[in-house]
Design a protein around this motif. Structure first.
Motif, PDB file in Angstrom:
ATOM      1  N   MET A   1       0.841  -1.015   0.297  1.00  0.00           N
ATOM      2  CA  MET A   1      -0.288  -0.076  -0.160  1.00  0.00           C
ATOM      3  C   MET A   1       1.197   1.063   0.455  1.00  0.00           C
ATOM      4  SD  MET A   1      -3.204  -1.016   1.937  1.00  0.00           S
ATOM      5  CE  MET A   1      -3.096   0.348   3.116  1.00  0.00           C
TER       6      MET A   1
ATOM      7  N   LEU B   1       0.818   4.126  -3.193  1.00  0.00           N
ATOM      8  CA  LEU B   1       0.771   5.158  -2.524  1.00  0.00           C
ATOM      9  C   LEU B   1       1.357   6.371  -3.184  1.00  0.00           C
ATOM     10  CD1 LEU B   1      -0.953   5.138   1.132  1.00  0.00           C
ATOM     11  CD2 LEU B   1      -1.984   6.602  -0.824  1.00  0.00           C
TER      12      LEU B   1
ATOM     13  N   LYS C   1      -4.513  15.406  -2.801  1.00  0.00           N
ATOM     14  CA  LYS C   1      -6.601  14.630  -2.482  1.00  0.00           C
ATOM     15  C   LYS C   1      -6.257  13.497  -2.838  1.00  0.00           C
ATOM     16  CE  LYS C   1      -8.589  19.136  -2.642  1.00  0.00           C
ATOM     17  NZ  LYS C   1      -8.530  20.297  -3.571  1.00  0.00           N
ATOM     18  N   ALA C   2      -6.382  12.841  -4.082  1.00  0.00           N
ATOM     19  CA  ALA C   2      -6.224  11.239  -4.495  1.00  0.00           C
ATOM     20  C   ALA C   2      -5.576  10.687  -4.313  1.00  0.00           C
ATOM     21  CB  ALA C   2      -5.686  11.326  -6.172  1.00  0.00           C
ATOM     22  N   ALA C   3      -4.190  10.717  -3.474  1.00  0.00           N
ATOM     23  CA  ALA C   3      -3.857   9.738  -2.432  1.00  0.00           C
ATOM     24  C   ALA C   3      -4.173   9.921  -1.132  1.00  0.00           C
ATOM     25  CB  ALA C   3      -2.208  10.551  -2.016  1.00  0.00           C
TER      26      ALA C   3
ATOM     27  N   VAL D   1      -7.676  10.088  -0.130  1.00  0.00           N
ATOM     28  CA  VAL D   1      -8.807   9.812  -0.066  1.00  0.00           C
ATOM     29  C   VAL D   1      -8.300   7.770  -0.610  1.00  0.00           C
ATOM     30  CG1 VAL D   1     -10.550   7.875  -1.824  1.00  0.00           C
ATOM     31  CG2 VAL D   1     -10.072  10.654  -2.093  1.00  0.00           C
ATOM     32  N   LEU D   2      -7.367   7.459  -1.012  1.00  0.00           N
ATOM     33  CA  LEU D   2      -6.871   6.004  -0.757  1.00  0.00           C
ATOM     34  C   LEU D   2      -5.894   5.690   0.820  1.00  0.00           C
ATOM     35  CD1 LEU D   2      -6.390   4.246  -2.704  1.00  0.00           C
ATOM     36  CD2 LEU D   2      -3.883   4.131  -2.802  1.00  0.00           C
TER      37      LEU D   2
ATOM     38  N   VAL E   1      -9.019   5.008   2.794  1.00  0.00           N
ATOM     39  CA  VAL E   1      -9.417   3.670   2.621  1.00  0.00           C
ATOM     40  C   VAL E   1      -8.311   2.691   3.208  1.00  0.00           C
ATOM     41  CG1 VAL E   1     -10.387   2.519   0.929  1.00  0.00           C
ATOM     42  CG2 VAL E   1     -10.937   4.945   0.703  1.00  0.00           C
ATOM     43  N   GLY E   2      -7.172   3.272   2.833  1.00  0.00           N
ATOM     44  CA  GLY E   2      -6.289   1.594   3.412  1.00  0.00           C
ATOM     45  C   GLY E   2      -5.925   1.446   4.638  1.00  0.00           C
TER      46      GLY E   2
END
Lengths: 255, 223
Positions: free
Chosen positions: A136, A140, A155-157, A159-160, A163-164
């Motif tokens: 993970m 990332l 921002k995308a990272a 979100v991930l 979740v992670g």
């Protein structure tokens, strides 16, 4: 004094400049004390002999691997909820450090596993979930690299990362939920640690040293990231200023 | 279901069945994976029966990953995604409906194909039913988790590979409990219902987290 006072990168950099030397000094002291104690004070284990000393690297590294992800998850909240300008800088610069600690805990763990368990690797719950954590981290870092706009990538990272973060409790409780080869929790327990103080103290001091090392590296990496973004902004400005003039120059030359 | 939701569902379903042909391609890929395994591990039928559920699950996971990059990318390329973002409908619901349509077009065919492929792997009828049931319950979770990866990589030119790397760690719990539920039906070391209910709960959790996270990521990718 709130965290918002350091939303200004210049002020943050000034703070880093003041704090960093002290932090480095403390870190060196803690490592000196911790390494001395783990090599000369801590006794040999009656079963494991000298190999028990791997623990003083292995356990703090594993703790830090998880703490680093927790810090990234909190930073991601800062990015998404409060839009703190330094939050994604913090998350981005923490990722490689976390990946390094995770890798270190996996390597030392398998070096310790060979004499103790007779194998470098088993697909046990704790090992597997930490390997997933490493994947993970690497995913990332890749996500950050594939997007050229740092704000969008952040921002995308974020979100991930959030979740992670569901993986963290799985790692923590994996040794309790699944009955596997890895030993169950022995330091952070409801009924107190089950380790003898002679070994517990070097372990805790090494943990403090590792934590200080993390903060030193993290602050340095954040400083570098801020500088990198400034260079990027300056380059973009220079490009947007120089490009129209070169364009007109070339059209004039063509005429 | 309100009319716009139904319309969106039907549109996505039609697009993926007619243009992409993803249902057929996914099942063909599933068949290819299952065919390759006996060449890798040897044609021992007892061994295949033992690892059969795991093979079917891995095949389903890979087939799901294969189709995921189409989930939002095609809509972004022709501008539909921007319209969906601006339409004022709850984006989480839009994502959920798109996932549902995508699952019906790509996940459900895998579930339907699973009993047939079980015959190749010498899986007995009870286990065949168990694997199919776990796939039915578990593949929606794969699609919903995959939606997070698909939305994160929607703006990338070739996001498919990165998508797989991002999604696989998150999909591992689904794989673990799917396979252990199917195994429990064969050897019964533990009752079938325990891992099966955990698998159900994973799907429900994914149905909440997946659309929220994917909608968040799509909003950020849009501006």
């Amino acid at each position: 004094m709130s965290i918002w006072d350091y939303a200004n990168p210049t002020r943050f950099l000034r703070l880093v400049q003041i704090v960093l030397p002290w932090l480095i000094g403390l870190c060196v002291l803690a490592f000196a004390a911790g390494l001395y104690m783990s090599f000369f004070v801590a006794p040999e284990d009656y079963q494991q002999g000298d190999t028990v000393r791997i623990m003083f690297i292995h356990v703090p590294a594993a703790w830090l691997a998880m703490m680093c992800y927790s810090i990234m998850a909190m930073s991601s909240l800062g990015t998404l909820v409060w839009k703190h300008p330094l939050a994604d800088v913090s998350a981005k610069s923490a990722a490689p450090i976390g990946a390094a600690f995770t890798f270190m805990s996996l390597v030392t763990g398998s070096l310790w596993g060979k004499p103790m368990w007779g194998t470098y690797w088993v697909w046990d719950a704790r090992l597997t979930s930490v390997l997933v954590l490493l994947i993970m981290y690497l995913g990332l870092m890749t996500l950050w690299r594939t997007m050229d706009d740092p704000i969008k990538a952040g921002k995308a990272a974020a979100v991930l990362t959030l979740v992670g973060a569901l993986n963290l409790p799985v790692i923590k409780f994996s040794v309790d939920w699944w009955n596997t080869l890895h030993q169950p929790a022995s330091v952070v327990r409801m009924d107190g640690p089950t380790i003898h103080p002679d070994i517990l103290w070097p372990l805790l001091i090494m943990a403090i040293a590792f934590t200080l090392l993390f903060f030193v590296l993290h602050l340095m990496a954040m400083r570098n990231e801020i500088m990198r973004r400034r260079v990027r902004a300056l380059r973009q400005r220079a490009a947007s200023v120089s490009f129209p003039s070169t364009a007109t120059a070339s059209t004039q030359a063509a005429e | 279901m309100s009319s716009w939701a139904m319309a969106l569902f039907q549109r996505d379903l039609r697009l993926s069945v007619r243009i992409g042909g993803s249902a057929l391609v996914g099942v063909l890929f599933f068949l290819a994976v299952v065919t390759v395994i006996p060449f890798g591990v040897g044609p021992d039928l007892n061994l295949l029966a033992r690892i059969g559920p795991a093979i079917l699950w891995i095949g389903a996971l890979l087939a799901t990953l294969l189709g995921l990059d189409r989930l939002f990318q095609a809509d972004r390329e022709d501008g539909t995604l921007d319209l969906m973002l601006m339409a004022g409908r709850p984006l989480e619901l839009v994502v959920l409906i798109k996932c549902l349509a995508h699952w019906v077009a790509t996940g459900l065919p895998l579930v339907v194909a699973a009993p047939l492929l079980s015959i190749f792997l010498n899986i007995d009828p009870v286990a065949m039913g168990a694997v199919t049931l776990t796939l039915l319950v578990g593949t929606p979770a794969l699609t919903l988790i995959g939606a997070i990866g698909a939305s994160l990589t929607v703006s990338l030119r070739r996001g498919g590979l990165l998508l797989a790397v991002l999604v696989v760690p998150l999909a591992i719990p689904v794989l673990i409990f799917g396979v252990s539920a199917a195994d429990a039906a064969i050897h019964d070391p533990v009752p079938f219902m325990t891992p099966f209910l955990i698998l159900c709960s994973l799907s429900l959790i994914a149905a909440v987290i997946g659309p929220i996270a994917a909608a968040l990521a799509l909003r950020f990718a849009g501006d």
